[in-house]
Design a protein around this motif. Structure first.
Motif, PDB file in Angstrom:
ATOM      1  N   SER A 163       0.814  -1.170   0.011  1.00  0.00           N
ATOM      2  CA  SER A 163       0.069  -0.030  -0.034  1.00  0.00           C
ATOM      3  C   SER A 163       0.822   1.210  -0.022  1.00  0.00           C
ATOM      4  O   SER A 163       0.589   2.147  -0.689  1.00  0.00           O
ATOM      5  CB  SER A 163      -0.861   0.075   1.310  1.00  0.00           C
ATOM      6  N   LEU A 164       2.063   1.162   0.728  1.00  0.00           N
ATOM      7  CA  LEU A 164       2.763   2.303   1.037  1.00  0.00           C
ATOM      8  C   LEU A 164       3.461   2.641  -0.487  1.00  0.00           C
ATOM      9  O   LEU A 164       3.271   3.904  -0.963  1.00  0.00           O
ATOM     10  CB  LEU A 164       3.922   2.026   1.757  1.00  0.00           C
ATOM     11  N   PHE A 165       3.700   1.543  -1.444  1.00  0.00           N
ATOM     12  CA  PHE A 165       4.329   1.853  -2.500  1.00  0.00           C
ATOM     13  C   PHE A 165       2.976   2.449  -3.515  1.00  0.00           C
ATOM     14  O   PHE A 165       3.301   3.204  -4.522  1.00  0.00           O
ATOM     15  CB  PHE A 165       4.962   0.695  -3.364  1.00  0.00           C
ATOM     16  N   VAL A 166       1.878   1.875  -3.471  1.00  0.00           N
ATOM     17  CA  VAL A 166       0.690   2.414  -4.231  1.00  0.00           C
ATOM     18  C   VAL A 166       0.639   3.910  -3.995  1.00  0.00           C
ATOM     19  O   VAL A 166       0.366   4.595  -4.786  1.00  0.00           O
ATOM     20  CB  VAL A 166      -0.516   1.432  -4.065  1.00  0.00           C
ATOM     21  N   ILE A 167       0.770   4.156  -2.782  1.00  0.00           N
ATOM     22  CA  ILE A 167       0.296   5.581  -2.193  1.00  0.00           C
ATOM     23  C   ILE A 167       1.501   6.323  -2.828  1.00  0.00           C
ATOM     24  O   ILE A 167       1.136   7.630  -3.458  1.00  0.00           O
ATOM     25  CB  ILE A 167       0.602   5.545  -0.701  1.00  0.00           C
ATOM     26  N   MET A 168       2.711   6.097  -2.794  1.00  0.00           N
ATOM     27  CA  MET A 168       3.869   6.975  -3.225  1.00  0.00           C
ATOM     28  C   MET A 168       3.502   6.868  -4.694  1.00  0.00           C
ATOM     29  O   MET A 168       3.807   8.405  -5.243  1.00  0.00           O
ATOM     30  CB  MET A 168       5.069   6.306  -2.899  1.00  0.00           C
ATOM     31  N   ALA A 169       3.385   6.127  -5.506  1.00  0.00           N
ATOM     32  CA  ALA A 169       2.978   5.912  -6.960  1.00  0.00           C
ATOM     33  C   ALA A 169       2.103   6.891  -7.193  1.00  0.00           C
ATOM     34  O   ALA A 169       2.299   7.951  -8.332  1.00  0.00           O
ATOM     35  CB  ALA A 169       2.642   4.438  -7.301  1.00  0.00           C
ATOM     36  N   PHE A 232       1.443  -1.874 -12.308  1.00  0.00           N
ATOM     37  CA  PHE A 232       0.742  -1.386 -11.160  1.00  0.00           C
ATOM     38  C   PHE A 232      -0.307  -2.162 -10.539  1.00  0.00           C
ATOM     39  O   PHE A 232      -0.575  -2.333  -9.278  1.00  0.00           O
ATOM     40  CB  PHE A 232       0.365   0.125 -11.616  1.00  0.00           C
ATOM     41  N   GLU A 233      -1.219  -2.490 -11.642  1.00  0.00           N
ATOM     42  CA  GLU A 233      -2.495  -3.337 -11.153  1.00  0.00           C
ATOM     43  C   GLU A 233      -2.083  -4.484 -10.045  1.00  0.00           C
ATOM     44  O   GLU A 233      -2.883  -4.788  -9.210  1.00  0.00           O
ATOM     45  CB  GLU A 233      -3.341  -3.930 -12.242  1.00  0.00           C
ATOM     46  N   ARG A 234      -0.942  -5.333 -10.475  1.00  0.00           N
ATOM     47  CA  ARG A 234      -0.426  -6.437  -9.698  1.00  0.00           C
ATOM     48  C   ARG A 234      -0.102  -5.685  -8.197  1.00  0.00           C
ATOM     49  O   ARG A 234      -0.563  -6.564  -7.191  1.00  0.00           O
ATOM     50  CB  ARG A 234       0.568  -7.147 -10.240  1.00  0.00           C
ATOM     51  N   LEU A 235       0.383  -4.868  -8.123  1.00  0.00           N
ATOM     52  CA  LEU A 235       0.872  -4.105  -7.079  1.00  0.00           C
ATOM     53  C   LEU A 235      -0.305  -3.760  -6.152  1.00  0.00           C
ATOM     54  O   LEU A 235      -0.510  -3.883  -4.959  1.00  0.00           O
ATOM     55  CB  LEU A 235       1.803  -3.004  -7.163  1.00  0.00           C
ATOM     56  N   LEU A 236      -1.218  -3.012  -6.807  1.00  0.00           N
ATOM     57  CA  LEU A 236      -2.626  -2.673  -6.093  1.00  0.00           C
ATOM     58  C   LEU A 236      -3.222  -4.077  -5.580  1.00  0.00           C
ATOM     59  O   LEU A 236      -3.965  -3.782  -4.242  1.00  0.00           O
ATOM     60  CB  LEU A 236      -3.226  -2.163  -7.440  1.00  0.00           C
ATOM     61  N   GLN A 237      -3.325  -4.892  -6.366  1.00  0.00           N
ATOM     62  CA  GLN A 237      -4.060  -6.114  -5.777  1.00  0.00           C
ATOM     63  C   GLN A 237      -3.400  -6.475  -4.609  1.00  0.00           C
ATOM     64  O   GLN A 237      -4.042  -6.827  -3.574  1.00  0.00           O
ATOM     65  CB  GLN A 237      -3.837  -7.237  -7.046  1.00  0.00           C
ATOM     66  N   ARG A 238      -1.868  -6.632  -4.609  1.00  0.00           N
ATOM     67  CA  ARG A 238      -1.246  -6.974  -3.338  1.00  0.00           C
ATOM     68  C   ARG A 238      -1.619  -6.213  -2.156  1.00  0.00           C
ATOM     69  O   ARG A 238      -1.474  -6.618  -0.935  1.00  0.00           O
ATOM     70  CB  ARG A 238       0.051  -6.951  -3.670  1.00  0.00           C
ATOM     71  N   SER A 239      -1.971  -4.820  -2.550  1.00  0.00           N
ATOM     72  CA  SER A 239      -2.073  -4.033  -1.445  1.00  0.00           C
ATOM     73  C   SER A 239      -3.460  -3.956  -0.631  1.00  0.00           C
ATOM     74  O   SER A 239      -3.529  -3.400   0.321  1.00  0.00           O
ATOM     75  CB  SER A 239      -2.034  -2.482  -1.772  1.00  0.00           C
ATOM     76  N   ALA A 240      -4.245  -4.929  -1.313  1.00  0.00           N
ATOM     77  CA  ALA A 240      -5.778  -5.064  -0.926  1.00  0.00           C
ATOM     78  C   ALA A 240      -6.485  -3.681  -0.780  1.00  0.00           C
ATOM     79  O   ALA A 240      -7.399  -3.418  -0.056  1.00  0.00           O
ATOM     80  CB  ALA A 240      -5.600  -5.811   0.580  1.00  0.00           C
ATOM     81  N   GLU A 242      -8.804  -0.636  -2.279  1.00  0.00           N
ATOM     82  CA  GLU A 242      -9.987  -0.629  -3.113  1.00  0.00           C
ATOM     83  C   GLU A 242      -9.276   0.134  -4.360  1.00  0.00           C
ATOM     84  O   GLU A 242      -8.491   0.900  -4.239  1.00  0.00           O
ATOM     85  CB  GLU A 242     -11.081   0.198  -2.821  1.00  0.00           C
ATOM     86  N   VAL A 243      -9.908   0.111  -5.452  1.00  0.00           N
ATOM     87  CA  VAL A 243      -9.262   0.496  -6.774  1.00  0.00           C
ATOM     88  C   VAL A 243      -9.567   1.901  -7.026  1.00  0.00           C
ATOM     89  O   VAL A 243      -8.949   2.677  -7.774  1.00  0.00           O
ATOM     90  CB  VAL A 243     -10.257  -0.118  -8.022  1.00  0.00           C
ATOM     91  N   ASP A 244     -10.351   2.574  -6.247  1.00  0.00           N
ATOM     92  CA  ASP A 244     -11.004   3.991  -6.511  1.00  0.00           C
ATOM     93  C   ASP A 244      -9.740   4.954  -6.816  1.00  0.00           C
ATOM     94  O   ASP A 244      -9.640   5.756  -7.737  1.00  0.00           O
ATOM     95  CB  ASP A 244     -11.946   4.447  -5.520  1.00  0.00           C
ATOM     96  N   GLY A 245      -8.788   4.987  -5.665  1.00  0.00           N
ATOM     97  CA  GLY A 245      -7.821   5.811  -6.024  1.00  0.00           C
ATOM     98  C   GLY A 245      -7.449   7.000  -5.183  1.00  0.00           C
ATOM     99  O   GLY A 245      -7.406   8.348  -5.289  1.00  0.00           O
ATOM    100  N   GLY A 246      -7.374   6.578  -3.741  1.00  0.00           N
ATOM    101  CA  GLY A 246      -7.175   7.587  -2.850  1.00  0.00           C
ATOM    102  C   GLY A 246      -5.665   8.048  -2.711  1.00  0.00           C
ATOM    103  O   GLY A 246      -4.767   7.354  -3.340  1.00  0.00           O
ATOM    104  N   SER A 247      -5.405   9.164  -2.340  1.00  0.00           N
ATOM    105  CA  SER A 247      -3.981   9.361  -2.312  1.00  0.00           C
ATOM    106  C   SER A 247      -3.682  10.001  -0.728  1.00  0.00           C
ATOM    107  O   SER A 247      -3.950  11.103  -0.521  1.00  0.00           O
ATOM    108  CB  SER A 247      -3.476  10.692  -3.041  1.00  0.00           C
ATOM    109  N   LEU A 248      -2.899   9.144   0.015  1.00  0.00           N
ATOM    110  CA  LEU A 248      -2.805   9.380   1.392  1.00  0.00           C
ATOM    111  C   LEU A 248      -2.293  10.613   1.620  1.00  0.00           C
ATOM    112  O   LEU A 248      -1.026  10.826   1.044  1.00  0.00           O
ATOM    113  CB  LEU A 248      -2.395   8.421   2.226  1.00  0.00           C
ATOM    114  N   GLY A 249      -2.641  11.502   2.533  1.00  0.00           N
ATOM    115  CA  GLY A 249      -1.717  12.655   2.802  1.00  0.00           C
ATOM    116  C   GLY A 249      -1.003  12.546   4.132  1.00  0.00           C
ATOM    117  O   GLY A 249      -0.408  13.847   4.661  1.00  0.00           O
TER     118      GLY A 249
END
Lengths: 249, 249
Positions: A163-169, A232-240, A242-249
């Motif tokens: 998830s961390l990498f998803v957020i950073m990406a 990216f989609e494979r990483l996203l899946q691993r992060s569990a 949702e697909v929507d696309g939040g961007s953590l602050g």
DNA sequence: CGTTCTCTTGACTCATCTCAAATCTGGTGG
DNA sequence: CCACCAGATTTGAGATGAGTCAAGAGAACG
């Protein structure tokens, strides 16, 4: 507050500022911008500098122009949790409140566009657009903080790091006004320790999970400063996530 | 379920509303209030009702007048994390955004003072005081969310449960405009499951920690609906919380 | 090029989760 | 009013994911 150097080189007029369209001033009219021009000042810090301590009175508020800073909370016995990651265009400070609730540190060399707090509060009182944008940004940050709470409270170590990498990406992509898909690469500003503080794990566990992601080909480290994501989609899946696309602050 | 009155009985003019001085309308002038009077409506839900789902478009925004609601995030496999607890005077909804980011549930019977979203957005555009107060409240919620992140990421099970009671005691006291000290009592609106979702633990662990706190005399359950705290400072110490006095949102 | 800091990996421990069963509670219908 | 039932809560026993401690490998810096 630590000593800081003047950043005369990067001082620009608001109209040509790199964060012009995302920062707190994004909705301002040319008139409002030229007023901001007269009351702003740039401040820079070096990587590792403590910018402010929790409980301290901030005399200034402002936006990150370039670089990365972290907000974190520290317990008496030293346990630490990162609670915010400030990238370019993010806003630091609480108009209307004196004391800062969290520690602020420069993760990289960083430049802020600052206003003296009274000046800024005054301007908000007169400029509807400034307050409106600040409210938008604060609501976005609140949503991001809440997604982050889900990560901290309910995800496994492996999901946390993915998830961390998803957020950073995502946040990196957002700075360039697009969303990540397929293959991509982004800079890794954070040390293992900062990552651990981000996701509520120990450095050892973060390191093991990163190794696992590498073994599985979900990420690839380049130069120790960049993360290459083949899919990216494979990483996203691993992060569990949702697909929507939040961007953590 | 706690007693509560039908919406019709509690419909009042804003001037004599019980949450008048804490809610989003707290800074409004008499003129602004009488405008709000014309566009508001009351809505009630029963304990257990799902008020809205994540992703849904909310047609209304508004304040909790009486009762308690929870905001939570649910993962595909059912893991759930509470990310907000709405008590009287708290605000629900995101002016400016359509989709709700989280699930909203009534924890007790609950009454909202609602506005149709376009009406409210319109009013904000004209009333500086409404937007100003909403910004204040959102910033407070953000601080609370960040303290909550420290709890989720870094506290032990025992500290988490003690912190939960500290937070509830504080929020309850805040509704009566004071801060908890020494001996006190407050209502427990949440089931073990809701508490577990709040602090990121399982129900079993929460139950065990509550038993431990009772054995140590830090809390005492009365009627299964109230928590009696003999010595707030002792509980605070157990929660490993800083003394300042945050109140998680 | 040595010193220091960061990162990785291994072996072991322990806090929390999981699974299971007993107990308590409030509500329902006889 | 009482017996029963479904759901909530508590408690126990065992499994396991992440933490701790320790050592070695890599980078970064002077």
């Amino acid at each position: 507050m630590l000593p800081f150097s003047k950043a005369s080189e990067i001082t620009t007029r608001c109209g040509s500022c790199p964060i012009r369209f995302n920062a707190v001033c994004a909705l301002c009219s040319p008139d409002e911008l030229s007023h901001l021009d007269t009351i702003k000042s740039y401040q820079t810090y070096s990587a590792g500098d403590q910018i402010a301590w929790a409980g301290e009175n901030m005399t200034h508020v402002g936006s990150v122009v370039s670089g990365v800073a972290t907000l974190s909370s520290t317990m008496a016995d030293g346990r630490r949790q990162m609670v915010g990651l400030l990238l370019p265009s993010d806003f630091l400070g609480r108009p209307g409140r004196d004391a800062l609730a969290f520690d602020v540190m420069a993760a990289t060399d960083i430049t802020f566009c600052m206003f003296r707090k009274p000046d800024f509060e005054q301007t908000i009182a007169n400029s509807h657009n400034l307050g409106r944008r600040l409210l938008q940004m604060t609501l976005d940050e609140l949503d991001a903080a809440r997604e982050w709470m889900l990560l901290l409270g309910r995800k496994t170590a492996s999901e946390k790091v993915a998830s961390l990498f998803v957020i950073m990406a995502r946040r990196n992509a957002a700075l360039q006004r697009h969303t990540p898909t397929g293959e991509g690469i982004f800079p890794l500003y954070l040390t293992r320790e900062a990552m651990a503080d981000y996701v509520g794990l120990t450095v050892e566990t973060v390191s093991r999970q990163i190794s696992a992601l590498r073994r599985e080909g979900l990420i690839e480290l380049r130069d120790h400063r960049f993360v290459h994501v083949p899919d990216f989609e494979r990483l996203l899946q691993r992060s569990a996530q949702e697909v929507d696309g939040g961007s953590l602050g």
